[in-house]
Design a protein around this motif. Structure first.
Motif, mmCIF file in Angstrom:
data_model
loop_
_atom_site.group_PDB
_atom_site.id
_atom_site.type_symbol
_atom_site.label_atom_id
_atom_site.label_comp_id
_atom_site.label_asym_id
_atom_site.label_seq_id
_atom_site.Cartn_x
_atom_site.Cartn_y
_atom_site.Cartn_z
ATOM 1 N N GLU A 80 0.832 -1.208 0.000
ATOM 2 C CA GLU A 80 0.000 0.000 0.000
ATOM 3 C C GLU A 80 0.869 1.262 0.000
ATOM 4 N N GLN A 81 1.945 1.242 0.772
ATOM 5 C CA GLN A 81 2.850 2.390 0.818
ATOM 6 C C GLN A 81 3.598 2.560 -0.499
ATOM 7 N N LEU A 82 3.984 1.456 -1.106
ATOM 8 C CA LEU A 82 4.683 1.507 -2.390
ATOM 9 C C LEU A 82 3.799 2.124 -3.466
ATOM 10 N N ILE A 83 2.554 1.689 -3.530
ATOM 11 C CA ILE A 83 1.636 2.235 -4.529
ATOM 12 C C ILE A 83 1.390 3.720 -4.269
ATOM 13 N N SER A 84 1.252 4.103 -3.008
ATOM 14 C CA SER A 84 1.090 5.532 -2.669
ATOM 15 C C SER A 84 2.319 6.331 -3.086
ATOM 16 N N LYS A 85 3.496 5.758 -2.892
ATOM 17 C CA LYS A 85 4.743 6.426 -3.281
ATOM 18 C C LYS A 85 4.801 6.620 -4.802
ATOM 19 N N ILE A 86 4.408 5.604 -5.555
ATOM 20 C CA ILE A 86 4.386 5.725 -7.019
ATOM 21 C C ILE A 86 3.441 6.845 -7.423
ATOM 22 N N ARG A 87 2.237 6.861 -6.822
ATOM 23 C CA ARG A 87 1.255 7.925 -7.134
ATOM 24 C C ARG A 87 1.827 9.309 -6.823
ATOM 25 N N LYS A 88 2.482 9.428 -5.685
ATOM 26 C CA LYS A 88 3.070 10.715 -5.290
ATOM 27 C C LYS A 88 4.145 11.149 -6.292
#
Length: 124
Positions: A80-88
């Protein structure tokens, strides 16, 4: 993109492109298998991710996405954090540029199931 933790590398899975998923009933697709070890993961994404453009018209690109994934993987982020980081990172890259495509990202992480034990683990 397939990330292999032990090798610390990202690989673009480049199977021949097929028909879009779910568009037609009874469509036949090519099937492949891969086994994920603990901390390995797969990232699936729509073309809106790598084709996101910045205000100068430059594309984010697969290479930039792999770089974001490699940097993030070294921090042992949860999926979940990885996907949020990609989005950011996409938002930072694109700045105020207009978005013309959807951005969808989905990830799967490995559970250290030995491929030789596949028969025993089919109920998992």
């Amino acid at each position: 993109i397939l990330y292999k933790h032990l090798e610390k590398e990202c690989t673009l899975i480049s199977q021949p492109h097929g028909f879009i998923l779910g568009a037609m009933p009874k469509m036949q697709y090519i099937q492949n298998e891969t086994y994920l070890k603990s901390k390995d993961f797969l990232i699936f994404y729509t073309d809106g991710v790598t084709e996101a453009t910045n205000t100068q018209g430059k594309l984010l690109s697969e290479e930039k996405l792999k770089k974001i994934i490699l940097e993030s993987a070294s921090k042992n982020l949860k999926m979940e954090q990885l996907i949020s980081k990609i989005r950011k990172e996409i938002d930072i890259f694109a700045q105020e540029a207009n978005r013309s495509d959807d951005i969808t990202i989905m990830g799967f992480q490995g559970f250290n199931i030995n491929p030789l034990d596949k028969k025993e683990n089919e109920d998992i």
